[in-house]
Design an enzyme around this catalytic site. Structure first.
Site, PDB file in Angstrom:
ATOM      1  N   ARG A  53     -59.923 -10.104  78.175  1.00 23.55           N
ATOM      2  CA  ARG A  53     -61.039 -10.884  77.648  1.00 23.55           C
ATOM      3  C   ARG A  53     -60.732 -11.631  76.356  1.00 23.55           C
ATOM      4  O   ARG A  53     -61.041 -12.816  76.220  1.00 23.55           O
ATOM      5  CB  ARG A  53     -62.259  -9.973  77.370  1.00 23.55           C
ATOM      6  CG  ARG A  53     -63.066  -9.658  78.569  1.00 23.55           C
ATOM      7  CD  ARG A  53     -63.576  -8.239  78.489  1.00 23.55           C
ATOM      8  NE  ARG A  53     -62.458  -7.334  78.599  1.00 23.55           N
ATOM      9  CZ  ARG A  53     -61.990  -6.889  79.769  1.00 23.55           C
ATOM     10  NH1 ARG A  53     -62.590  -7.208  80.862  1.00 23.55           N
ATOM     11  NH2 ARG A  53     -60.929  -6.111  79.829  1.00 23.55           N
ATOM     12  N   LYS A  82     -35.463  -9.213  70.053  1.00 23.87           N
ATOM     13  CA  LYS A  82     -34.129  -9.249  69.425  1.00 23.87           C
ATOM     14  C   LYS A  82     -34.172  -8.710  68.004  1.00 23.87           C
ATOM     15  O   LYS A  82     -33.190  -8.790  67.282  1.00 23.87           O
ATOM     16  CB  LYS A  82     -33.631 -10.697  69.391  1.00 23.87           C
ATOM     17  CG  LYS A  82     -33.517 -11.366  70.728  1.00 23.87           C
ATOM     18  CD  LYS A  82     -33.059 -12.816  70.515  1.00 23.87           C
ATOM     19  CE  LYS A  82     -33.537 -13.713  71.629  1.00 23.87           C
ATOM     20  NZ  LYS A  82     -33.559 -15.125  71.223  1.00 23.87           N
ATOM     21  N   ARG A 103     -53.239 -10.127  68.269  1.00 26.71           N
ATOM     22  CA  ARG A 103     -53.553  -8.714  68.534  1.00 26.71           C
ATOM     23  C   ARG A 103     -52.276  -7.930  68.328  1.00 26.71           C
ATOM     24  O   ARG A 103     -51.198  -8.338  68.785  1.00 26.71           O
ATOM     25  CB  ARG A 103     -54.077  -8.506  69.950  1.00 26.71           C
ATOM     26  CG  ARG A 103     -54.219  -7.028  70.288  1.00 26.71           C
ATOM     27  CD  ARG A 103     -54.916  -6.785  71.587  1.00 26.71           C
ATOM     28  NE  ARG A 103     -56.344  -7.070  71.483  1.00 26.71           N
ATOM     29  CZ  ARG A 103     -57.218  -6.827  72.448  1.00 26.71           C
ATOM     30  NH1 ARG A 103     -56.811  -6.275  73.582  1.00 26.71           N
ATOM     31  NH2 ARG A 103     -58.495  -7.114  72.297  1.00 26.71           N
ATOM     32  N   HIS A 131     -61.905  -5.316  65.148  1.00 23.62           N
ATOM     33  CA  HIS A 131     -61.880  -6.308  66.231  1.00 23.62           C
ATOM     34  C   HIS A 131     -63.070  -7.239  65.956  1.00 23.62           C
ATOM     35  O   HIS A 131     -64.074  -7.220  66.671  1.00 23.62           O
ATOM     36  CB  HIS A 131     -62.031  -5.578  67.571  1.00 23.62           C
ATOM     37  CG  HIS A 131     -61.725  -6.404  68.778  1.00 23.62           C
ATOM     38  ND1 HIS A 131     -61.526  -7.763  68.747  1.00 23.62           N
ATOM     39  CD2 HIS A 131     -61.612  -6.038  70.088  1.00 23.62           C
ATOM     40  CE1 HIS A 131     -61.294  -8.203  69.976  1.00 23.62           C
ATOM     41  NE2 HIS A 131     -61.345  -7.167  70.797  1.00 23.62           N
TER      42      HIS A 131
HETATM   43  N1   CP Z   1     -63.027  -6.324  74.751  1.00 20.13           N
HETATM   44  C1   CP Z   1     -61.681  -6.519  74.696  1.00 20.13           C
HETATM   45  O1   CP Z   1     -61.092  -6.549  73.597  1.00 20.13           O
HETATM   46  O2   CP Z   1     -61.094  -6.675  75.902  1.00 20.13           O
HETATM   47  P1   CP Z   1     -59.547  -6.990  76.125  1.00 20.13           P
HETATM   48  O3   CP Z   1     -58.770  -5.789  75.635  1.00 20.13           O
HETATM   49  O4   CP Z   1     -59.401  -7.251  77.579  1.00 20.13           O
HETATM   50  O5   CP Z   1     -59.217  -8.196  75.278  1.00 20.13           O
END
Ligand code: CP
Length: 308
Positions: A53, A82, A103, A131
Site C-alpha cells: 500500500r 555491494k 521505508r 509511519h
Molecule cells: N499499511 C501499510 O503500511 O501497508 P504496506 O506495508 O503494504 O505498505
C-alpha cells in the site's frame, strides 16, 4: 501555512493546526483533482522493506498529479548489496529526485536520512517507530466517518487491538489522537501492550486510556476499532502464538452487539485477525481506508513540493 521542503518524519513534528491543514488539503484534492500539479517533478521511493500500500499509493498519487517516479522495492537489487551506505545512497538519489519516500527496518532511519538529504524525506515506516503518512490517512478516514473528530462535538471512543508494542501505525496514531477529543481502549497479548512512552503522552494530553480485558469488550464499546496484525516473529514460543492468535480474531458473529456506526480499521496487510466474513458487514472499512491513501499522499507531496 508553508510546508515547502519539509521532511515528514514523525507525527510528533506536527501541531494540531498543521494536521488539520493537511486534512483540509486532502479534502480539497479529493474533491477537485489537479492532474498536472506536479508535472516535471520526480519522486524517489526507496523501500528497504516490503510494502504494497504505502509504496504503490505514493507512486499512484504522484503519477495522478502529473509527476514521475523512480525507485526500488528491493534493496537487494541496488548497490546497498555491494556495501554502499544509506548516507551515500541518499547523496545520489537527492540528485535525481525532488522528494524521497523511504521505508527502512531501522528505528530512526528516516530522521538520519533527513540529516543527510538536501531534498525532503517522507518516512514510509521506520522499524517499530513511526509511519506518519499512514497516520494522516487514518485520521482522514476517521474524520470522514465521524466529523466529531475534528469539530470536537463528541468524545470518540477508539480501540486499539493486537500488537501494540511493535505496531508502528498505532504509535503514530495514538500520538496524533492526543490532539483531539477521544477516549482510547487498548487490548493486547501479554508482552505486546502499548509502550509506556505513548501512555505517558496520552496522560500528558489528558486523554483517557482504558485497558479492556478482551477483544469483545473493545468491539462492543467503541466507535472505531483499529485492529493490527499479530507478528508471529515476535513470539518466542510458537504454541503460545497459536493460542493467542485464536483470541485475537474478529469474526462476523462477534459484531452483534457492536454500535451500528462502529467501523473496523486496519492498516493492512491482515493475516488471521479479521475473518473474511467480516468483509461483507457494514463495519468493515479497511479497504476504503487504504483507498484514502491516494488523496492523503497527494496532499502531502503537493504541500512539500510547494504546489498546494
Ligand atoms: N499499511 C501499510 O503500511 O501497508 P504496506 O506495508 O503494504 O505498505
Amino acid at each position: 501555512m508553508d510546508f515547502r521542503s519539509r521532511h515528514v518524519l514523525s507525527i510528533a513534528d506536527f501541531t494540531r493546526a498543521e494536521i488539520l491543514h493537511i486534512l483540509s488539503k486532502t479534502r480539497e484534492i479529493e474533491t477537485s483533482p489537479r492532474i498536472d500539479m506536479l508535472a516535471g517533478k520526480v519522486m524517489a521511493t526507496l523501500f528497504f522493506e516490503p510494502s504494497t500500500r504505502t509504496r504503490l499509493s505514493f507512486e499512484a498519487a504522484m503519477q495522478k498529479l502529473g509527476g514521475r517516479v523512480i525507485g526500488f522495492s528491493d534493496a537487494g537489487s541496488t548497490s546497498t548489496k555491494k556495501g554502499e551506505s544509506l548516507a551515500d545512497t541518499l547523496r545520489m538519489v537527492e540528485q535525481y529526485a525532488d522528494v524521497i519516500v523511504m521505508r527502512h527496518p531501522r528505528d530512526g532511519a528516516a530522521r538520519l536520512a533527513s540529516e543527510v538529504s538536501r531534498v525532503p524525506i517522507v518516512n514510509g515506516g521506520d522499524g517499530a517507530n513511526q509511519h506518519p503518512s499512514q497516520t494522516f490517512l487514518d485520521l482522514y478516514t476517521i474524520a470522514k466517518l465521524f466529523p466529531e473528530l475534528t469539530d470536537g462535538s463528541r468524545t470518540l471512543t477508539i480501540a486499539f487491538a493486537g500488537d501494540l508494542r511493535y505496531g508502528r501505525t498505532v504509535h503514530s496514531l495514538l500520538s496524533a489522537l492526543c490532539h483531539f477529543r477521544v477516549r482510547l481502549l487498548t487490548v493486547a497479548p501479554r508482552g505486546l501492550e502499548m509502550p509506556q512512552q505513548y501512555l505517558d503522552e496520552a496522560a500528558a494530553a489528558k486523554v483517557e486510556v482504558e485497558v479492556v480485558p478482551s477483544l469483545q469488550d473493545a468491539i462492543d464499546g467503541c466507535d472505531v476499532l483499529y485492529m493490527t496484525r499479530l507478528q508471529e516473529e515476535r513470539f518466542p514460543d510458537p504454541l503460545e502464538f497459536d493460542h493467542i492468535k485464536a483470541s485475537y480474531r474478529i469474526s462476523a458473529s462477534m459484531l452483534q452487539a457492536a454500535r451500528p456506526q462502529m467501523r473496523i480499521l486496519h492498516p493492512l496487510p491482515r493475516v488471521n485477525e479479521i475473518a473474511r466474513d467480516v468483509d461483507a458487514t457494514t463495519h468493515a472499512h479497511y479497504f476504503a481506508q487504504a483507498g484514502n491513501g491516494i488523496p492523503v499522499r497527494q496532499a502531502l507531496i503537493g504541500l512539500i513540493l510547494g504546489a498546494l
